[in-house]
Design a protein around this motif. Structure first.
Motif, PDB file in Angstrom:
ATOM      1  N   ARG A 392      75.539  61.976  42.248  1.00  5.79           N
ATOM      2  CA  ARG A 392      76.771  62.091  41.465  1.00  5.79           C
ATOM      3  C   ARG A 392      77.628  60.836  41.636  1.00  5.79           C
ATOM      4  O   ARG A 392      78.163  60.274  40.668  1.00  5.79           O
ATOM      5  CB  ARG A 392      77.550  63.336  41.902  1.00  5.79           C
ATOM      6  N   ASP A 655      73.363  71.147  34.211  1.00  4.32           N
ATOM      7  CA  ASP A 655      74.008  70.181  33.325  1.00  4.32           C
ATOM      8  C   ASP A 655      74.499  70.905  32.080  1.00  4.32           C
ATOM      9  O   ASP A 655      73.703  71.463  31.319  1.00  4.32           O
ATOM     10  CB  ASP A 655      73.002  69.084  32.938  1.00  4.32           C
ATOM     11  N   ILE A 659      78.148  67.363  31.854  1.00  9.45           N
ATOM     12  CA  ILE A 659      78.803  67.499  33.158  1.00  9.45           C
ATOM     13  C   ILE A 659      77.901  68.321  34.074  1.00  9.45           C
ATOM     14  O   ILE A 659      77.441  69.410  33.698  1.00  9.45           O
ATOM     15  CB  ILE A 659      80.182  68.173  33.028  1.00  9.45           C
ATOM     16  N   HIS A 661      77.274  70.636  37.204  1.00  7.44           N
ATOM     17  CA  HIS A 661      77.978  71.589  38.072  1.00  7.44           C
ATOM     18  C   HIS A 661      77.035  71.997  39.203  1.00  7.44           C
ATOM     19  O   HIS A 661      75.879  72.338  38.951  1.00  7.44           O
ATOM     20  CB  HIS A 661      78.393  72.829  37.278  1.00  7.44           C
TER      21      HIS A 661
END
Length: 784
Positions: A392, A655, A659, A661
């Motif tokens: 990330r 995804d 984004i 998570h």
């Protein structure tokens, strides 16, 4: 009124590349245009055959410190001086035009001087140099050597060999001692060992095998081509050696993965009274770094200080690199702080050292303090994050790099970013990178193609992975191996075997990685006979000696198929000692098939090699749980706590709209946690209505609580991710999840039922393979 001066030279053939040259004067232009500026501008106009436009009456005057004096009535000597003073190709073209105008180009010495400037000077232009060369009626050996030398240092060293072959056919003189060193340099860049050997033979045939310059070049060639043994043979048989010879041989050992020999040679060099120079010390420091020999490296640094080596940026960077690679950041920081001069290499080296050791705060401080953040600096930090389990952060930094004006992503940046996307399952980000590659017309070489198809595969899009594979024009062994690995991950053993056969038909020789992947494919598809046969063929048919990971694959093939006794017998007969990976694979097989006796044996063997292996505790716990032996389960959990065994945090990621998570076991930190748990309650009610019962034997795998209740199964990270996918994505979209460990049996059953009851495709990748849940079934056919 304009004046155009055009000079015809009918007696001298006009080269097709020669620049037609017009000097136009008008009342509107003379005030702002000196003759030099007008001539430079005119030089950029297209050429016309049969004409060379040149104002032979104008004086070429200096402007802002460029050309000095005049060219009018210039003779050969003063013209040669002017060639040396040229600072750009435009000035060279002016002189070239004058030489054609005054027939000085017919003088071979003067023409060769111009060729040299175009080929190897600071203002070189090889394409123009080649055109100049082609117009020399009978180029001498010096001209041929100059052009070969220019291309040997270029981005296209292959041209050196083509020119050399043309020279052998067209030049009356035989190659001399200045020809071969440049050819060896070109061969070094291309790492074409076979061509270098041919050139070596020509050197011997030409009786040049005692020339020191050639022999030093030959050592450099063999060293950079991965043949340090041949380099040492040349070095040993040399009639005389200078410091360059010793440096070349030390460097050859360092490049060839023999740092111990490099350091011994340096010590021998000392006994021969050969005075080392800066290049010697750089090579020795490189060897220390590769050997991770900090003590010897520190001694070398003291040697440098005590023997009066002047402050040198290259040498300081080599010492810095040695300290970093040997893991001594304190020494590296001390040196870095003392350095008066620092360049991008210095800053990037110290940044990379902190990043690889996980000192991300210090790495970021250095990154922020850098006067110029080049691409290499961005790559160092992005790569460190990606390779140390922080994908990330790697992608966040990659995004910041897009906003920077100092650097642009290169191949390394894109590969790191794609690998980070693969780890997270961030397919939208990965697809954006693919579009970026196409938009900027970046060459899709094997490294980039492999990373791209791996990203698509690990993000659950097999079709796009295959499309990338098919788009690669020249597929090397790594591209083929990567695609075989993809098929293995998806449990498509037969497809992987077909790829392997096609690879052989294209005369691509498999390597050790290929066999690891094809054996994994057989393992995940239950192709026991095929896998066993391929393993037996590795050495006799393909010349590849099986390594420990190949033995692990075979043990897993037998174990997954329930052939536990055969796997145990195979381990006993292994020609190399079993490692933790071997016993781990065997323990996993025993866990799947519930063989307590063999599991306990594998568990003991595994803990002897890795006492803190938390996976061993988990697997044995699962076996005891399946057998209903809860007392042993409890004892094992207590032993795990008392031993302070550290577990990797188990998590799942999804995804959604670009984004990613992440969810941990029992996670309630997500902003939508309330909705997620309400969805899980809804799912539980549906499951109960159809008589679903959770698999209690999987409680131990992820539960952190001592009270082993059914509720703990409901908070597995992949279940939270699936619930979030149901409430946050359209029903037509697949739910893509990445889990960092093997999915447990209960979650596998859970995902199958969700795909049936909610009519949703679920693509879940765990540490070992892909599961595509659809209509109540899984692509693995429950064989995982």
């Amino acid at each position: 009124m304009e004046l155009v001066t055009v000079l015809q030279l009918p007696q001298q053939p006009t080269p097709s590349f020669a620049i037609d040259f017009g000097v136009r004067f008008s009342s509107s232009s003379t005030t702002n245009s000196s003759p030099l500026r007008v001539m430079c501008s005119a030089l950029s106009t297209p050429s016309s055959l049969g004409q060379i436009a040149l104002n032979c009456t104008e004086v070429v005057k200096s402007e802002k410190g460029n050309l000095v004096e005049t060219v009018e009535s210039s003779q050969s000597t003063s013209l040669l001086d002017l060639i040396d003073q040229c600072k750009n190709t435009m000035q060279l073209k002016q002189i070239h035009a004058h030489m054609l105008r005054t027939s000085l180009f017919c003088d071979q010495y003067t023409a060769s001087k111009l060729l040299t400037a175009y080929a190897i000077s600071s203002c070189s232009c090889l394409i123009y140099a080649k055109n100049v060369f082609d117009q020399i009626p009978q180029p001498n050996l010096y001209c041929w050597n100059t052009l070969i030398r220019g291309y040997a240092s270029s981005s296209d060293p292959t041209q050196s060999f083509l020119i050399f072959l043309h020279m052998l056919h067209s030049c009356s003189e035989f190659p001399n001692k200045f020809t071969f060193p440049f050819l060896f340099k070109a061969a070094s860049q291309l790492k074409v060992l076979h061509i270098g050997k041919v050139l070596h033979g020509m050197v011997i045939k030409a009786s040049l095998d005692s020339d020191l310059f050639i022999l030093n070049s030959l050592i450099n060639f063999y060293g950079s081509s991965g043949a340090p043994d041949l380099a040492h043979k040349v070095f040993t048989n040399m009639p005389g050696k200078d410091v360059v010879s010793w440096n070349a041989m030390i460097n050859a050992f360092a490049l060839g993965g023999l740092p111990e020999k490099a350091l011994l040679l340096f010590q021998e060099m000392e006994t021969k009274d050969v005075t080392p120079n800066v290049i010697t010390m750089v090579s020795v420091l490189s060897a220390c770094a590769k050997k991770f020999d900090l003590d010897f490296g520190r001694w070398i640094c003291s040697y440098i200080e005590n023997n009066g080596f002047a402050e040198n940026l290259i040498l300081n960077n080599a010492m810095l690199d040695m300290y970093v690679k040997c893991g001594s950041m304190n020494d590296a920081k001390d040196l870095f702080n003392k350095m008066i001069d620092k360049d991008i290499v210095s800053w990037t080296t110290i940044l990379d050292g902190h990043a690889k050791l996980g000192n991300y705060d210090e790495a970021h401080c250095i990154f922020d303090a850098m006067p110029h953040k080049g691409t290499s600096a961005w790559n160092a930090l992005i790569s460190a994050y990606e390779q140390n389990g922080k994908p990330r952060e790697a992608l966040t930094l990659f995004y910041e790099m897009q906003l920077s004006k100092d650097a642009k992503p290169d191949e390394i940046t894109l590969i790191c970013a794609l690998c980070a996307c693969a780890q997270l399952g961030a397919i939208d980000f990965g697809h954006w990178i693919h579009v970026y590659i196409k938009k900027h017309d970046i060459n899709l070489n094997s490294h980039l193609a492999t990373s791209l198809l791996d990203m698509y595969a690990k993000c659950g899009d097999l079709d796009k992975a295959m499309a990338v594979f098919q788009s690669v024009e020249r597929k090397d062994v790594y591209v083929w191996s990567a695609m075989i690995a993809v098929m293995a991950m998806y449990g498509r053993g037969k497809a992987a075997l077909d790829l392997f056969s096609s690879m052989l038909e294209y005369n691509i020789k498999p390597n050790a990685v290929t066999f690891t992947n094809i054996l994994c494919a057989c393992n995940h598809a239950g192709l026991v006979n095929e896998g066993e046969q391929l393993f037996k063929q590795m050495e006799p048919v393909y010349g590849i000696v099986p390594q420990i990971h190949h033995y692990v694959c075979i043990i897993d093939i037998f174990g997954r198929a329930g052939l536990l006794e055969k796997a145990a017998s195979f381990i006993e007969k292994m020609p190399i000692p079993p490692t933790a990976a071997v016993w781990g694979a065997f323990l996993g097989a025993c866990s799947r098939h519930g063989n307590v006796e063999l599991a306990e044996l594998a568990y003991q063997k595994l803990l002897q090699l890795e006492p803190c292996n938390h996976g061993a505790f988990v697997l044995l716990s699962n076996i005891y749980a399946k057998a209903g032996n809860w007392e042993k389960v409890s004892n094992l959990r207590k032993l795990m706590r008392d031993s302070d065994v550290k577990k990797e945090p188990w998590c799942s990621s999804i995804d959604v709209n670009g984004i990613v998570h992440e969810f941990l076991v029992g996670d309630n930190s997500h902003p939508f946690s309330q909705k997620i748990y309400l969805k899980l309650d809804e799912i539980s009610e549906k499951f109960m209505s159809i008589g679903y019962k959770p698999d209690m034997s999987n409680l131990l795998q992820l539960s952190e609580e001592d009270n082993l209740t059914e509720q703990s199964l409901n908070v597995h990270s992949e279940k939270l991710a699936i619930a979030f996918g149901l409430i946050s994505t359209a029903s037509s979209q697949p739910i893509r999840i990445v889990k960092n460990i093997r999915i447990c049996g209960d979650c596998h059953a859970f995902a199958k039922l969700i795909s049936q009851l909610y009519d949703r495709d679920i693509l879940l990748r765990d540490r070992y393979r892909f599961h595509h849940f659809k209509g109540g079934k899984c692509s693995c056919l429950d064989y995982w």
